[in-house]
Write a protein that holds these residues in place. Sequence first.
Motif, mmCIF file in Angstrom:
data_model
loop_
_atom_site.group_PDB
_atom_site.id
_atom_site.type_symbol
_atom_site.label_atom_id
_atom_site.label_comp_id
_atom_site.label_asym_id
_atom_site.label_seq_id
_atom_site.Cartn_x
_atom_site.Cartn_y
_atom_site.Cartn_z
ATOM 1 N N ILE A 383 3.041 -11.554 -6.254
ATOM 2 C CA ILE A 383 1.897 -11.621 -7.079
ATOM 3 C C ILE A 383 0.712 -11.110 -6.398
ATOM 4 O O ILE A 383 -0.413 -10.812 -6.754
ATOM 5 C CB ILE A 383 1.558 -13.139 -7.545
ATOM 6 C CG1 ILE A 383 0.531 -12.978 -8.817
ATOM 7 C CG2 ILE A 383 1.312 -14.013 -6.513
ATOM 8 C CD1 ILE A 383 0.777 -14.189 -9.537
ATOM 9 N N ASP A 384 0.612 -11.234 -4.897
ATOM 10 C CA ASP A 384 -0.503 -10.867 -4.386
ATOM 11 C C ASP A 384 -0.595 -9.545 -3.828
ATOM 12 O O ASP A 384 -1.596 -8.944 -3.316
ATOM 13 C CB ASP A 384 -0.584 -11.669 -2.775
ATOM 14 C CG ASP A 384 -0.578 -13.214 -3.064
ATOM 15 O OD1 ASP A 384 -1.243 -13.458 -4.114
ATOM 16 O OD2 ASP A 384 -0.075 -14.017 -2.456
ATOM 17 N N ALA A 385 0.503 -8.596 -4.311
ATOM 18 C CA ALA A 385 0.305 -7.093 -4.039
ATOM 19 C C ALA A 385 -0.760 -6.596 -4.776
ATOM 20 O O ALA A 385 -1.090 -6.804 -6.188
ATOM 21 C CB ALA A 385 1.678 -6.641 -4.475
ATOM 22 N N PRO A 386 -1.738 -5.622 -4.149
ATOM 23 C CA PRO A 386 -2.843 -5.021 -4.696
ATOM 24 C C PRO A 386 -2.454 -4.293 -6.010
ATOM 25 O O PRO A 386 -3.222 -4.158 -6.903
ATOM 26 C CB PRO A 386 -3.277 -4.248 -3.702
ATOM 27 C CG PRO A 386 -2.881 -4.836 -2.384
ATOM 28 C CD PRO A 386 -1.656 -5.224 -2.723
ATOM 29 N N SER A 387 -1.319 -3.502 -5.884
ATOM 30 C CA SER A 387 -0.999 -2.648 -7.089
ATOM 31 C C SER A 387 -0.808 -3.601 -8.516
ATOM 32 O O SER A 387 -1.021 -2.928 -9.545
ATOM 33 C CB SER A 387 0.359 -1.910 -6.866
ATOM 34 O OG SER A 387 1.446 -2.869 -6.432
ATOM 35 N N ILE A 388 -0.120 -4.667 -8.382
ATOM 36 C CA ILE A 388 -0.136 -5.393 -9.493
ATOM 37 C C ILE A 388 -1.377 -5.936 -10.021
ATOM 38 O O ILE A 388 -1.711 -5.808 -11.352
ATOM 39 C CB ILE A 388 0.607 -6.829 -9.126
ATOM 40 C CG1 ILE A 388 1.891 -6.496 -8.161
ATOM 41 C CG2 ILE A 388 0.894 -7.782 -10.225
ATOM 42 C CD1 ILE A 388 3.032 -5.877 -9.143
ATOM 43 N N TYR A 389 -2.389 -6.218 -9.105
ATOM 44 C CA TYR A 389 -3.804 -6.628 -9.910
ATOM 45 C C TYR A 389 -4.430 -5.143 -10.278
ATOM 46 O O TYR A 389 -5.079 -5.233 -11.357
ATOM 47 C CB TYR A 389 -4.733 -6.945 -8.789
ATOM 48 C CG TYR A 389 -4.432 -8.455 -8.581
ATOM 49 C CD1 TYR A 389 -4.524 -9.533 -9.163
ATOM 50 C CD2 TYR A 389 -3.866 -8.564 -7.118
ATOM 51 C CE1 TYR A 389 -4.250 -10.808 -8.661
ATOM 52 C CE2 TYR A 389 -3.597 -9.889 -6.630
ATOM 53 C CZ TYR A 389 -3.778 -11.025 -7.496
ATOM 54 O OH TYR A 389 -3.404 -12.346 -7.204
#
Length: 685
Positions: A383-389
Amino acid sequence: MSENGSATTASPAEASVNGQVEVLAAGGLVTRQGADGRLEVAVVHRPKYGDWSLPKGKLNAGESFQEAAIREVEEETGMRCGLERELGQAMYQDAKGRPKTVRYWLMTPLHGDFTPNSEVDQLEWVGLDQARQRLSYDFDRELMNQLEGAREDGRVNPPRYELYRRKWSIFAVTMVGLFMALIDVTIVNISIPTLIQEFDTGISTVSWVLSAYNITFAVMLISMGRLADQFGRRKFFLIGMSLFTFASLLCAIAPSIGALIGFRVLQGLGAAILVPLALAITAMIFPPKQRGLGLSLMAVVANAAAALGPLVGGLILEVATWNWIFFINVPIGIAGLIWAVRVMPETYDVTATRKVDLIGMVTLGGAIGTMVYALIYINDRGIDAPSIYLMIAASLVLNVAFVISQKRGKHPMLTPGIMANKQFLKACGAFVLFGMGVIGVLFLLVIAFQTMWHMEPLTSAFATLPVPVMGLLVAPVVARNADRVAPRKMAVVALAVMAIGLLWLSFLPAGADYWKVVGPLMLVGAGMGGAFPSINVGAMGSVSGQELGLGAGLVNSARQLGFGLGIALLIAVFATTFDARTHDQRLRADGFAKSLGVHHDSRHYLLERTFQDPNDDEFKPYFPQTTTGRETQEIANEAARDGYSWAFRVAAFCVLLAIPLAATMRLNPQQAQAQARARAAAASG
């Protein structure tokens, strides 16, 4: 005299049909040439009912239909009119629940002028397209299709009574398309472990074989339903059937997992055309008093696809290769194409322009696609991956852009009638939550049976049968009551039963003990079999004939969005729980093996093989041959079991959240249609 010159027998105002009083009436489609040379139609407003309709009224005793048509039109419009030809008839129930038959004639005004009275306070001469928008009733609008040149663009619908007469043959061919699209979910579901081995990859990659299909399905459903309304439902059905069949052939010969996923996108596009059309056409060809029956029978077909999918898939994997899971669609698709060409008539939403809302389609599809994509990739990247945000932010922006486009666009995809239909919108919300508790659970069950309990594909196919079989048993019960019972009564009970079954299923044992899950699987199946048709009836039973394609697209998009979200969410819950439980269980297994004197290197190998995450791309099934290995595997299974348990509990929670939304579906199809006509009349006024 009748049109063929024979004498017309007199008809009473009322007749008896099967012991029930039938009301007989006649009316007219009165036309004239407007100032600009175009045809105009006389429409009248009745203050008592608040509707806009064609002039019509009941027969007097001893009066023929033609005589009644001339008299009623003159009383309501003030004009003496001549008869040209009979256009057709409408059959429905009046406000007192009595069957009513109205025969209509094309009429030309001879003399006289309109004067407002207590029954009709307004008369307007309007163009054909404007008349379709103004009139409150479907059968009034469809009569204008009998006029040559009714639309300059050539769009003409067959009379509604003709569709009602041919409903079973049309329904049958549309169900072929629906069956193909839905069996492809469950038949592929059973093959996931086989695909993991064949392509030497992990479950997170192979899950894209399902996710690619579901995402494309969800993204394109609304757009395809609306385009079919505008440009022809038969035409789009043939396109969808052809695309789905060709994509199935490509999937069958896919050389790699990447190619298979890409071809599944094409297959999902074909399904996104077929499924909303099956729903829209079903809602159109059944009269309002039977619409609940038709929509419920669709659920029977859907449950049949779910029941046969795992069984057929398991049999194919037992006697042939995975390729035949897709090859099987090819002959079905070809037969469906030939049949559709023969029996399916062309229909449109004749009130819709042919202006395509490209901005709305792109922004809505992008919003759905980026959100589901982000949720799926949380499983791989965290959930911490930048692409997810970035994906979630893009989805929010596209959602806002879509809302703005619908409010300010000249030709918005979402009609005001759909947006004002609270029962429809809440039913769609219930479908999202219902979908989250369906496909993800079935997906994980297959994985659990084959990786945790070491079942063969065919055995695991039979193991899932209680779910669809119970659905097949329950759905006809819903169908028999759908036209007289409020959808919420059946939906709330069904969703509660399904949630209880999912909660019970969450206590599945780590070791193979199938009889402990038969009861919860039967409850889950019974709940699904009752909830799907009930919510379907609550949603589509409230949509008017001119918004069927759009409504069908929204309903199916809501359900498919739930499917995609459910797979992503439940896999994430499983992976998180499995990781949290693995540490303690691994220490326990290591201590157990050490107590038996197993060498350090052998213990390390054993633990690495038994404590594999099925969500890992490097996952390979392990079948221990020694007693120590089997007992160590059972300890590892407890970590996996906890992951499945919490995933099923989250699914139960999603289904429980659907209950308050389903509880708002108070109107059965006939009642909902009456309200829809009232809204249309108010909007016209």
